[in-house]
Scaffold this motif. Structure first.
Motif, PDB file in Angstrom:
ATOM      1  N   SER A 215     -10.608  14.418  11.599  1.00 40.33           N
ATOM      2  CA  SER A 215     -10.896  13.665  10.257  1.00 40.33           C
ATOM      3  C   SER A 215     -12.233  12.947  10.143  1.00 40.33           C
ATOM      4  CB  SER A 215      -9.869  12.515  10.000  1.00 40.33           C
ATOM      5  OG  SER A 215     -10.364  11.438  10.984  1.00 40.33           O
ATOM      6  N   VAL A 216     -12.740  12.660   9.209  1.00 38.32           N
ATOM      7  CA  VAL A 216     -14.121  12.365   9.235  1.00 38.32           C
ATOM      8  C   VAL A 216     -14.341  10.955   9.660  1.00 38.32           C
ATOM      9  CG1 VAL A 216     -14.865  13.696   7.198  1.00 38.32           C
ATOM     10  CG2 VAL A 216     -13.798  11.474   6.707  1.00 38.32           C
ATOM     11  N   SER A 217     -13.206  10.008   9.501  1.00 36.58           N
ATOM     12  CA  SER A 217     -13.175   8.702  10.198  1.00 36.58           C
ATOM     13  C   SER A 217     -11.792   8.179  10.081  1.00 36.58           C
ATOM     14  CB  SER A 217     -13.955   7.857   8.996  1.00 36.58           C
ATOM     15  OG  SER A 217     -13.014   7.565   7.843  1.00 36.58           O
ATOM     16  N   ALA A 218     -11.598   7.066  11.128  1.00 39.19           N
ATOM     17  CA  ALA A 218     -10.014   6.437  10.820  1.00 39.19           C
ATOM     18  C   ALA A 218      -9.656   6.012   9.778  1.00 39.19           C
ATOM     19  CB  ALA A 218     -10.326   5.550  12.189  1.00 39.19           C
ATOM     20  N   ASN A 219     -10.545   5.531   8.963  1.00 39.97           N
ATOM     21  CA  ASN A 219     -10.227   5.119   7.648  1.00 39.97           C
ATOM     22  C   ASN A 219      -9.828   5.926   6.822  1.00 39.97           C
ATOM     23  OD1 ASN A 219      -9.961   2.504   5.941  1.00 39.97           O
ATOM     24  ND2 ASN A 219     -11.590   3.847   4.807  1.00 39.97           N
ATOM     25  N   ALA A 220     -10.076   7.190   6.899  1.00 40.51           N
ATOM     26  CA  ALA A 220      -9.646   8.432   6.014  1.00 40.51           C
ATOM     27  C   ALA A 220      -8.118   8.561   6.475  1.00 40.51           C
ATOM     28  CB  ALA A 220     -10.377   9.514   6.354  1.00 40.51           C
ATOM     29  N   VAL A 221      -7.875   8.602   7.616  1.00 47.38           N
ATOM     30  CA  VAL A 221      -6.491   8.879   8.193  1.00 47.38           C
ATOM     31  C   VAL A 221      -5.609   7.595   7.554  1.00 47.38           C
ATOM     32  CG1 VAL A 221      -4.951   9.088   9.991  1.00 47.38           C
ATOM     33  CG2 VAL A 221      -7.350  10.240  10.095  1.00 47.38           C
ATOM     34  N   SER A 222      -5.945   6.433   7.742  1.00 46.96           N
ATOM     35  CA  SER A 222      -5.192   5.307   7.312  1.00 46.96           C
ATOM     36  C   SER A 222      -4.854   5.255   6.047  1.00 46.96           C
ATOM     37  CB  SER A 222      -5.798   3.858   7.948  1.00 46.96           C
ATOM     38  OG  SER A 222      -5.959   3.943   9.182  1.00 46.96           O
ATOM     39  N   THR A 223      -5.974   5.556   5.133  1.00 46.11           N
ATOM     40  CA  THR A 223      -5.858   5.381   3.621  1.00 46.11           C
ATOM     41  C   THR A 223      -4.696   6.710   3.028  1.00 46.11           C
ATOM     42  OG1 THR A 223      -8.266   4.583   3.322  1.00 46.11           O
ATOM     43  CG2 THR A 223      -7.245   5.815   1.258  1.00 46.11           C
ATOM     44  N   ALA A 224      -5.075   7.866   3.576  1.00 50.10           N
ATOM     45  CA  ALA A 224      -4.358   8.871   3.190  1.00 50.10           C
ATOM     46  C   ALA A 224      -2.784   8.643   3.429  1.00 50.10           C
ATOM     47  CB  ALA A 224      -4.657  10.302   3.888  1.00 50.10           C
ATOM     48  N   LEU A 225      -2.604   8.287   4.696  1.00 45.51           N
ATOM     49  CA  LEU A 225      -1.235   7.866   5.013  1.00 45.51           C
ATOM     50  C   LEU A 225      -0.557   6.650   4.222  1.00 45.51           C
ATOM     51  CD1 LEU A 225      -1.917  10.072   7.050  1.00 45.51           C
ATOM     52  CD2 LEU A 225      -0.838   8.965   8.680  1.00 45.51           C
ATOM     53  N   GLY A 226      -1.259   5.479   4.233  1.00 40.34           N
ATOM     54  CA  GLY A 226      -0.877   4.617   3.377  1.00 40.34           C
ATOM     55  C   GLY A 226      -0.462   4.957   2.148  1.00 40.34           C
ATOM     56  N   ARG A 227      -1.629   5.614   1.436  1.00 43.27           N
ATOM     57  CA  ARG A 227      -1.082   6.132  -0.110  1.00 43.27           C
ATOM     58  C   ARG A 227       0.218   6.939  -0.107  1.00 43.27           C
ATOM     59  NH1 ARG A 227      -5.792   8.871  -0.809  1.00 43.27           N
ATOM     60  NH2 ARG A 227      -6.869   7.069  -1.621  1.00 43.27           N
ATOM     61  N   ALA A 228       0.152   8.107   0.748  1.00 44.92           N
ATOM     62  CA  ALA A 228       1.508   8.826   0.672  1.00 44.92           C
ATOM     63  C   ALA A 228       2.735   7.895   1.063  1.00 44.92           C
ATOM     64  CB  ALA A 228       1.464   9.902   1.948  1.00 44.92           C
ATOM     65  N   GLY A 229       2.783   7.081   2.097  1.00 43.31           N
ATOM     66  CA  GLY A 229       3.958   6.099   2.117  1.00 43.31           C
ATOM     67  C   GLY A 229       4.275   5.566   1.007  1.00 43.31           C
ATOM     68  N   ARG A 230       3.227   4.928   0.295  1.00 45.43           N
ATOM     69  CA  ARG A 230       3.576   4.325  -1.055  1.00 45.43           C
ATOM     70  C   ARG A 230       4.080   4.961  -2.363  1.00 45.43           C
ATOM     71  NH1 ARG A 230      -1.215   1.762   0.704  1.00 45.43           N
ATOM     72  NH2 ARG A 230      -2.325   3.070  -1.014  1.00 45.43           N
ATOM     73  N   ALA A 231       3.657   6.421  -2.402  1.00 49.77           N
ATOM     74  CA  ALA A 231       4.130   7.378  -3.209  1.00 49.77           C
ATOM     75  C   ALA A 231       5.741   7.602  -2.824  1.00 49.77           C
ATOM     76  CB  ALA A 231       3.435   8.704  -3.069  1.00 49.77           C
ATOM     77  N   VAL A 232       5.955   7.545  -1.688  1.00 50.22           N
ATOM     78  CA  VAL A 232       7.446   7.987  -1.232  1.00 50.22           C
ATOM     79  C   VAL A 232       8.521   7.026  -1.391  1.00 50.22           C
ATOM     80  CG1 VAL A 232       8.931   8.807   0.492  1.00 50.22           C
ATOM     81  CG2 VAL A 232       6.648   9.834   0.255  1.00 50.22           C
ATOM     82  N   PHE A 233       7.923   5.629  -0.873  1.00 45.53           N
ATOM     83  CA  PHE A 233       8.865   4.438  -0.679  1.00 45.53           C
ATOM     84  C   PHE A 233       8.384   3.371  -1.492  1.00 45.53           C
ATOM     85  CE2 PHE A 233       8.876   6.847   3.511  1.00 45.53           C
ATOM     86  CZ  PHE A 233      10.189   7.273   3.290  1.00 45.53           C
ATOM     87  N   GLY A 234       7.363   3.391  -2.347  1.00 47.96           N
ATOM     88  CA  GLY A 234       7.065   2.095  -2.779  1.00 47.96           C
ATOM     89  C   GLY A 234       6.209   1.443  -2.104  1.00 47.96           C
ATOM     90  N   SER A 235       5.929  -0.050  -2.673  1.00 46.49           N
ATOM     91  CA  SER A 235       5.237  -0.922  -2.020  1.00 46.49           C
ATOM     92  C   SER A 235       5.909  -2.405  -1.697  1.00 46.49           C
ATOM     93  CB  SER A 235       3.696  -1.387  -2.775  1.00 46.49           C
ATOM     94  OG  SER A 235       4.425  -1.969  -4.091  1.00 46.49           O
ATOM     95  N   LYS A 236       7.175  -2.153  -1.540  1.00 47.16           N
ATOM     96  CA  LYS A 236       8.010  -3.212  -1.059  1.00 47.16           C
ATOM     97  C   LYS A 236       7.617  -3.361   0.361  1.00 47.16           C
ATOM     98  CE  LYS A 236      11.906  -2.966  -4.291  1.00 47.16           C
ATOM     99  NZ  LYS A 236      13.238  -2.805  -4.362  1.00 47.16           N
ATOM    100  N   ARG A 237       7.381  -4.807   0.589  1.00 41.34           N
ATOM    101  CA  ARG A 237       6.914  -5.147   1.968  1.00 41.34           C
ATOM    102  C   ARG A 237       7.893  -4.740   3.071  1.00 41.34           C
ATOM    103  NH1 ARG A 237       2.913  -8.649   1.912  1.00 41.34           N
ATOM    104  NH2 ARG A 237       3.111  -9.276   4.263  1.00 41.34           N
ATOM    105  N   ALA A 238       9.321  -4.459   2.944  1.00 40.39           N
ATOM    106  CA  ALA A 238      10.245  -4.346   3.736  1.00 40.39           C
ATOM    107  C   ALA A 238      10.133  -2.772   4.140  1.00 40.39           C
ATOM    108  CB  ALA A 238      11.539  -4.752   3.546  1.00 40.39           C
ATOM    109  N   ARG A 239       9.572  -2.055   3.362  1.00 39.96           N
ATOM    110  CA  ARG A 239       9.404  -0.502   3.444  1.00 39.96           C
ATOM    111  C   ARG A 239       8.117   0.038   3.375  1.00 39.96           C
ATOM    112  NH1 ARG A 239      14.341   2.014   1.952  1.00 39.96           N
ATOM    113  NH2 ARG A 239      13.250   3.614   0.852  1.00 39.96           N
ATOM    114  N   LEU A 240       7.083  -0.927   4.036  1.00 40.46           N
ATOM    115  CA  LEU A 240       5.663  -0.487   3.615  1.00 40.46           C
ATOM    116  C   LEU A 240       5.202   0.399   4.910  1.00 40.46           C
ATOM    117  CD1 LEU A 240       3.329  -1.144   1.753  1.00 40.46           C
ATOM    118  CD2 LEU A 240       2.566  -2.994   3.344  1.00 40.46           C
TER     119      LEU A 240
END
Length: 317
Positions: A215-240
């Protein structure tokens, strides 16, 4: 303000009483960049809603102020310019440095004025996720984003290690993964480790041919995976879901697999078996991955049980 001799004497006493810190070059670079922004405008340190950001700025100012003091008092002749630097450094340390009088911390900015919100650790957040949560996130992604998610899902590497480039070699019985480690300064971590992983999740990633995933940076990985996680499971803290949720999941799977503690620690890139206990739980294991540590550069140290309680849990893992 004190006259020149007393000011210099105060600065020398303060430096003598301050504990020295052995900072890595990367941390010094971050502190220097942060201090350059806030040193002349210390009130701006409070302009944040993040406790982590506040404490970073505070630590950077304290470190920079001690550097300034040390340099200023080393001059044989203390001119007006030196005195001005000493005065500013003392003001910074008075406000953000070690506590001198009980009860003044909050007023002077020594304690963070930002109210905390309950924080759900990535390890605990796994409890709210379904057994196939990794497959669901991988299925949401395409291209190199999918590669990043799959790689973290099967081996629990760090986003910063993907930024360096992780070599993947498919084999008839799984996949061999070679990782150049990060967080390896001053004897920490594994500079290089070679892993073998097999199981259904290996096939989910459609690993294809031998290649390097990067990847171009660690932040790019974190951002992409966090966005995908929210798209699948939403943003509830217990499923973040975050990138480090994958790392905690692999740690959980490793603990449940029966792999010896030293090997499991090296698998995750640690050089101390103690660090692994902050990751995952065997009760949160999911899937049927099978793990094998082929090699690791450093021998993993084992902390005697009697001394574990004295270790800090705040070390960045």
């Amino acid at each position: 303000m004190l006259d020149s001799p007393k000011l210099v004497a105060l600065a020398k006493r303060l430096l003598a009483n301050l504990a020295s810190r052995d900072l890595s070059p990367s941390t010094q670079k971050i502190y220097a960049k942060t201090a350059a922004r806030y040193y002349e405008r210390p009130d701006d340190v409070l302009n944040t809603t993040s406790k982590r950001t506040y404490y970073l700025r505070k630590a950077a100012l304290n470190w920079w102020a001690t550097q300034v003091l040390g340099e200023a008092i080393s001059h044989e002749i203390i001119d007006n310019a030196c005195l001005a630097r000493i005065e500013q450094a003392l003001r910074i340390l008075q406000r953000f440095g070690p506590e001198l009088k009980r009860g003044e911390s909050l007023r002077l900015g020594k304690r963070c004025p930002i109210n905390s919100t309950p924080r759900v650790s990535k390890r605990r957040s796994l409890k709210g996720l379904p057994i196939d949560w990794r497959e669901q996130v991988i299925g949401k992604l395409t291209g190199y984003h999918r590669d990043w998610a799959w790689l973290m899902a099967v081996c629990g590497c760090r986003p910063s290690e993907i930024a360096l480039g992780v070599h993947v070699r498919p084999e008839s019985d799984g996949v061999t993964i070679t990782i150049l480690g990060t967080k390896t300064d001053r004897g920490h971590g594994q500079p290089k480790r070679v892993l073998h992983v097999s199981g259904d999740l290996v096939d989910v990633g459609q690993i294809g041919s031998e290649r390097t995933i990067q990847s171009v940076s660690a932040n790019a990985v974190s951002t992409a995976l966090g966005r995908a996680g929210r798209a699948v499971f939403g943003s509830k803290r217990a499923r973040l879901v975050s990138a480090y949720s994958f790392r905690h999941q692999v740690a959980s799977d490793l603990k449940a697999s029966g792999m010896p503690a030293e090997e499991a620690s090296a698998f995750l890139g640690h050089a101390s078996a103690e660090t692994k206990r902050y990751y995952g739980s065997p009760l949160q294991s999911r899937g049927n991955l099978r793990f094998d540590l082929k090699s690791a550069d450093r021998k993993v140290s084992v902390v005697p049980r009697a001394t574990r309680g004295r270790l800090s849990a705040s070390v960045k893992r």
